[in-house]
Scaffold this motif. Sequence first.
Motif, mmCIF file in Angstrom:
data_model
loop_
_atom_site.group_PDB
_atom_site.id
_atom_site.type_symbol
_atom_site.label_atom_id
_atom_site.label_comp_id
_atom_site.label_asym_id
_atom_site.label_seq_id
_atom_site.Cartn_x
_atom_site.Cartn_y
_atom_site.Cartn_z
ATOM 1 N N SER A 2 -6.781 13.393 0.273
ATOM 2 C CA SER A 2 -5.987 12.977 -0.499
ATOM 3 C C SER A 2 -5.417 11.604 0.281
ATOM 4 C CB SER A 2 -4.751 13.527 -0.586
ATOM 5 O OG SER A 2 -4.976 14.891 -1.412
ATOM 6 N N VAL A 3 -5.334 10.660 -0.089
ATOM 7 C CA VAL A 3 -4.986 9.524 0.098
ATOM 8 C C VAL A 3 -3.521 8.873 -0.700
ATOM 9 C CG1 VAL A 3 -5.546 7.087 0.457
ATOM 10 C CG2 VAL A 3 -7.453 8.764 0.404
ATOM 11 N N THR A 4 -2.149 9.046 0.335
ATOM 12 C CA THR A 4 -0.988 8.093 -0.170
ATOM 13 C C THR A 4 -1.322 6.606 0.388
ATOM 14 O OG1 THR A 4 -0.253 10.603 0.966
ATOM 15 C CG2 THR A 4 1.096 8.602 0.673
ATOM 16 N N LEU A 5 -0.695 6.408 -1.402
ATOM 17 C CA LEU A 5 -0.177 5.065 -1.030
ATOM 18 C C LEU A 5 1.112 4.551 -1.651
ATOM 19 C CD1 LEU A 5 -4.175 4.015 -3.420
ATOM 20 C CD2 LEU A 5 -3.623 3.645 -1.180
ATOM 21 N N PRO A 6 1.420 3.247 -0.577
ATOM 22 C CA PRO A 6 3.312 3.075 -1.712
ATOM 23 C C PRO A 6 2.923 2.078 -2.565
ATOM 24 C CG PRO A 6 2.431 2.068 0.689
ATOM 25 C CD PRO A 6 0.551 2.964 0.975
ATOM 26 N N ASP A 7 1.353 0.806 -2.648
ATOM 27 C CA ASP A 7 1.502 0.769 -3.743
ATOM 28 C C ASP A 7 -0.093 -0.194 -4.937
ATOM 29 O OD1 ASP A 7 -0.458 -0.263 -2.300
ATOM 30 O OD2 ASP A 7 0.080 -2.627 -1.787
ATOM 31 N N LEU A 8 -0.098 1.841 -5.193
ATOM 32 C CA LEU A 8 -0.467 1.911 -5.916
ATOM 33 C C LEU A 8 -0.447 0.880 -7.288
ATOM 34 C CD1 LEU A 8 -3.129 3.224 -7.008
ATOM 35 C CD2 LEU A 8 -2.528 5.157 -8.166
ATOM 36 N N HIS A 39 -10.487 3.464 4.730
ATOM 37 C CA HIS A 39 -9.781 2.903 3.945
ATOM 38 C C HIS A 39 -10.356 3.438 2.632
ATOM 39 C CE1 HIS A 39 -9.837 0.215 7.694
ATOM 40 N NE2 HIS A 39 -9.380 0.005 7.154
ATOM 41 N N LEU A 40 -8.889 2.866 1.792
ATOM 42 C CA LEU A 40 -9.273 3.468 0.508
ATOM 43 C C LEU A 40 -9.640 1.825 -0.118
ATOM 44 C CD1 LEU A 40 -9.430 5.153 -1.881
ATOM 45 C CD2 LEU A 40 -7.188 4.200 -2.674
ATOM 46 N N TYR A 41 -10.759 1.426 -0.722
ATOM 47 C CA TYR A 41 -11.311 0.410 -1.547
ATOM 48 C C TYR A 41 -11.158 0.180 -2.731
ATOM 49 C CZ TYR A 41 -12.622 -0.709 3.200
ATOM 50 O OH TYR A 41 -13.411 -0.570 4.428
ATOM 51 N N ALA A 42 -11.008 -0.724 -3.668
ATOM 52 C CA ALA A 42 -10.585 -0.355 -5.070
ATOM 53 C C ALA A 42 -11.453 -1.797 -5.251
ATOM 54 C CB ALA A 42 -9.302 -0.663 -5.399
ATOM 55 N N CYS A 43 -12.211 -1.902 -6.277
ATOM 56 C CA CYS A 43 -12.283 -3.263 -7.695
ATOM 57 C C CYS A 43 -12.586 -2.919 -8.316
ATOM 58 C CB CYS A 43 -13.799 -3.180 -5.873
ATOM 59 S SG CYS A 43 -15.475 -2.326 -5.640
ATOM 60 N N ARG A 54 -8.460 -3.375 -0.481
ATOM 61 C CA ARG A 54 -8.263 -2.576 0.611
ATOM 62 C C ARG A 54 -7.121 -1.873 1.376
ATOM 63 N NH1 ARG A 54 -10.998 -4.548 5.963
ATOM 64 N NH2 ARG A 54 -8.841 -6.612 6.900
ATOM 65 N N ARG A 55 -7.225 -0.696 1.467
ATOM 66 C CA ARG A 55 -5.945 0.246 2.312
ATOM 67 C C ARG A 55 -6.042 0.757 3.075
ATOM 68 N NH1 ARG A 55 -4.845 -3.289 -1.082
ATOM 69 N NH2 ARG A 55 -2.950 -3.727 -2.328
ATOM 70 N N LYS A 56 -4.950 1.007 4.372
ATOM 71 C CA LYS A 56 -6.320 1.586 5.106
ATOM 72 C C LYS A 56 -5.404 3.209 5.196
ATOM 73 C CE LYS A 56 -6.206 2.071 10.125
ATOM 74 N NZ LYS A 56 -5.363 0.913 11.796
ATOM 75 N N ALA A 57 -5.873 4.079 5.000
ATOM 76 C CA ALA A 57 -5.375 5.313 5.639
ATOM 77 C C ALA A 57 -4.360 6.026 6.300
ATOM 78 C CB ALA A 57 -6.636 5.733 4.647
ATOM 79 N N PRO A 58 -3.368 6.622 5.967
ATOM 80 C CA PRO A 58 -2.409 7.119 6.663
ATOM 81 C C PRO A 58 -3.141 7.594 7.935
ATOM 82 C CG PRO A 58 -1.857 7.190 4.853
ATOM 83 C CD PRO A 58 -3.607 6.733 4.108
ATOM 84 N N GLU A 59 -4.316 8.894 7.839
ATOM 85 C CA GLU A 59 -4.387 10.116 8.835
ATOM 86 C C GLU A 59 -6.684 9.382 8.720
ATOM 87 O OE1 GLU A 59 -3.166 13.491 8.145
ATOM 88 O OE2 GLU A 59 -0.857 12.664 9.342
ATOM 89 N N THR A 60 -6.971 9.303 9.465
ATOM 90 C CA THR A 60 -8.458 9.645 9.466
ATOM 91 C C THR A 60 -8.720 10.759 8.640
ATOM 92 O OG1 THR A 60 -8.234 7.385 10.841
ATOM 93 C CG2 THR A 60 -10.156 8.520 11.165
ATOM 94 N N THR A 61 -9.733 10.500 8.770
ATOM 95 C CA THR A 61 -10.991 11.604 8.152
ATOM 96 C C THR A 61 -12.730 11.904 7.997
ATOM 97 O OG1 THR A 61 -10.732 11.680 5.725
ATOM 98 C CG2 THR A 61 -9.010 12.917 6.552
ATOM 99 N N GLN A 62 -13.051 12.593 8.164
ATOM 100 C CA GLN A 62 -14.166 12.743 7.499
ATOM 101 C C GLN A 62 -14.739 12.917 5.940
ATOM 102 O OE1 GLN A 62 -16.440 12.104 10.517
ATOM 103 N NE2 GLN A 62 -14.260 12.016 11.210
ATOM 104 N N ASP A 63 -13.872 13.193 5.565
ATOM 105 C CA ASP A 63 -13.866 13.277 3.835
ATOM 106 C C ASP A 63 -14.000 12.247 2.713
ATOM 107 O OD1 ASP A 63 -15.140 14.297 1.437
ATOM 108 O OD2 ASP A 63 -13.137 15.057 1.352
ATOM 109 N N THR A 64 -15.367 11.685 2.523
ATOM 110 C CA THR A 64 -15.415 10.310 1.576
ATOM 111 C C THR A 64 -16.005 10.846 0.269
ATOM 112 O OG1 THR A 64 -17.745 10.548 2.222
ATOM 113 C CG2 THR A 64 -16.715 9.319 3.672
ATOM 114 N N TRP A 65 -15.581 9.829 -0.634
ATOM 115 C CA TRP A 65 -15.779 9.822 -2.298
ATOM 116 C C TRP A 65 -15.277 8.934 -2.854
ATOM 117 C CZ3 TRP A 65 -11.246 8.724 -4.758
ATOM 118 C CH2 TRP A 65 -10.309 8.809 -4.312
#
Length: 235
Positions: A2-8, A39-43, A54-65
């Motif tokens: 899960s990634v939380t974004l304040p400005d989707l 990070h979450l990248y969008a293009c 790009r937006r920096k993830a609030p917490e670093t995790t090992q999961d990628t998708w």
Amino acid sequence: MSVTLPDLPTIIRQLTPHIGTDETLPVLNGIYLEATGTHLYACATDRYTFALTRRKAPETTQDTWSAVIARTDLTALRALCPTRRHAAELTLTHDRPTTRTPDGSLTVSDGTRSLRLSANAPLAGHFPKWRPLFATALAAEPQLTEEAHYSAAFLARWAHAPTNRYEPLTTWSAGPRKPLLVAAGHDFLGLQMPIRHDDRPGAPDDERHDRTALRTTWTDTLNAIAATSRHLTAA
């Protein structure tokens, strides 16, 4: 993950003008998302322009998708996060493909409402490799020593790139046949391909767009000495 974004809504606004509309290229008919753990990248791209944020993830995790939000799903997504409403944090939760859901899913929630979309895993797996493209353009030194030609309609797309009205755009290019690189702040990059014009020697001036032709057609106007004006006087 899960990634939380304040400005989707901002991300959607930045990228929507660049989404491809060619139905024969469905991989380009949406917004590509890639979560790396930090990070979450969008293009989005239609091959003429390519926008990346790009937006920096609030917490670093090992999961990628990775996922693709189809253009047809953006209307429902905008209804969940209207830009006129006070900005709210939205959580994106990615579920990997399973036998029952081979495309995977992406759930967007504001805490009270949620929207489940297809993650379009097959499309995400074939989205253009954006890292090499941007790495090459970003590393190139500005060398625009000849005139270059760009579509005005495509240039207008970058009006949506800044996150506020006072943020300037920074641009450069490695040459007239290289992509124009566009940056807004530190978290948005874009590429725009130039237009190739007929530059054959001897082409009519009205068909040429180089500096020589422009100087020729404008010299008389710009160098003309204003004639002495005459004024009416009372009898």
